[in-house]
Design a protein around this motif. Structure first.
Motif, short mmCIF file in Angstrom:
data_model
loop_
_atom_site.label_atom_id
_atom_site.label_comp_id
_atom_site.label_asym_id
_atom_site.label_seq_id
_atom_site.Cartn_x
_atom_site.Cartn_y
_atom_site.Cartn_z
N ARG A 116 1.07 -1.65 0.27
CA ARG A 116 0.21 -0.16 0.27
C ARG A 116 0.58 1.26 0.53
O ARG A 116 0.40 2.06 -0.43
CB ARG A 116 -0.80 -0.08 0.79
N ASN A 120 0.58 4.51 -2.78
CA ASN A 120 0.25 5.31 -2.60
C ASN A 120 1.39 6.44 -3.40
O ASN A 120 1.10 7.93 -4.24
CB ASN A 120 0.43 5.63 -0.77
N SER A 124 0.91 9.39 -5.77
CA SER A 124 1.70 10.81 -5.58
C SER A 124 2.13 11.40 -7.15
O SER A 124 2.52 12.97 -6.44
CB SER A 124 2.86 10.67 -4.30
#
Length: 329
Positions: A116, A120, A124
């Motif tokens: 995860r 993420n 970004s």
């Protein structure tokens, strides 16, 4: 939809009737059978305190191999949710099972946290403002096309197309492959629900195989020639010299496509329906657009896009819950 044809004591929690109008069934279960043994072979928990207890106890309730469908041990019992019907898993089912098990929502920490975090990190890398502008352009085009026709169907003209176009663009699926990818994705998704027929199950496995081959080729291509898309970002993402494997990238993409696609389509349709059937709330929103964030939160709370049993856990030991014994496994 009326719940008149639903037996609340033995509901089909994967049926259109339940998903369209779950509140009466859920209310009955909470009062009479809050820890309910589903006809499809799993426990269904409806009370807040019980749900919180399960989700907050990773030691006794694991995400690992907790999903329904092909990632369960096929053929564990004839009445199970996996569709095995007591038969041994085929090679295609075993391959699908291994692929689904790599999804970060099917893992416990530390693997879940590692994957995860890398996902993420990849997200970004994309500029939010650029993404917003592209989404707005898609919305404007779809609305202009609808207006030119003189009539408008919210689902077929807008809600169906918007998430496919946007998600495919973000992920890196070529526009010429969008419809075929979505079709095979929908076929493969049947493996996460109870088996309805041998024919439907075979089609689902065919869709899953196509999807797996397609993603493998696309990931290999991006590894050689990165582009400004999520697949390339996931391949390049690293933390403490750790990278995602090809299988983890593919599973992450499918998880993200699920979250972006069908759920968005359903939220648009159910949100519009709720506003149209609650005219005072619609009038308040029209008078004050600053309420939109609250409206979206309330729509998600009141009628979530995915009413089926999507938050799955597997008991690692025998557990007493709501007066019932949930056996290990």
């Amino acid at each position: 939809m009326s719940s008149a044809h639903i037996d609340p004591s033995n509901p089909d929690l994967h049926s259109y009737a339940f998903e369209s109008n779950p509140e009466p069934t859920l209310a009955w279960l909470r009062e009479h059978d809050p820890v309910h043994w589903s006809q499809h072979g799993y426990w269904f928990v409806t009370r807040y305190e019980d749900v919180r207890a399960v989700l907050g106890d990773p030691a006794r309730f694991s995400s690992q191999k907790a999903g329904f469908g092909a990632n369960n041990p096929i053929g564990k019992d004839a009445g199970g949710a996996n569709g095995g019907g007591g038969k041994k898993a085929s090679d295609a089912e075993k391959t699908m099972s291994k692929g689904l098990a790599l999804s970060f929502n099917q893992q416990d920490p530390p693997d879940h946290s590692r994957v995860r975090k890398l996902v993420n990190q990849a997200f970004s890398r994309r500029e939010i403002s650029e993404r917003a502008d592209k989404i707005q352009a898609v919305v404007d085009t779809l609305m202009a096309d609808a207006q030119s026709k003189g009539e408008f169907d919210l689902i077929t003209d807008f809600a169906f197309h918007l998430p496919i176009i946007v998600a495919s663009d973000i992920i890196g699926i070529p526009s010429e492959d969008r419809d075929l990818f979505r079709r095979n994705f929908e076929l493969a998704a049947r493996l996460m629900a109870p088996k309805r027929s041998d024919e439907e199950w075979a089609e689902a496995l065919t869709g899953a195989k196509w999807q797996s081959n397609y993603m493998g080729e696309l990931i290999a291509s991006r590894a050689q020639e990165p582009r400004a898309d999520l697949i390339s970002a996931l391949i390049q993402a690293s933390e403490d010299d750790q990278k995602l494997t090809g299988g983890e990238v593919a599973s992450a993409i499918m998880t993200i496509f699920t979250a972006a696609g069908t759920t968005t389509e359903r939220m648009i349709s159910s949100g519009a329906f709720l506003l149209l059937t609650h005219p005072e709330q619609l009038a308040a929103l029209r008078a004050d657009h600053s309420l939109m964030d609250n409206v979206l939160e309330e729509i998600l709370r009141f009628h979530h896009p995915n009413q089926s049993t999507s938050t799955n856990r597997r008991a690692t030991q025998d557990v007493e819950l709501g007066g019932k014994t949930i056996r290990a496994g």
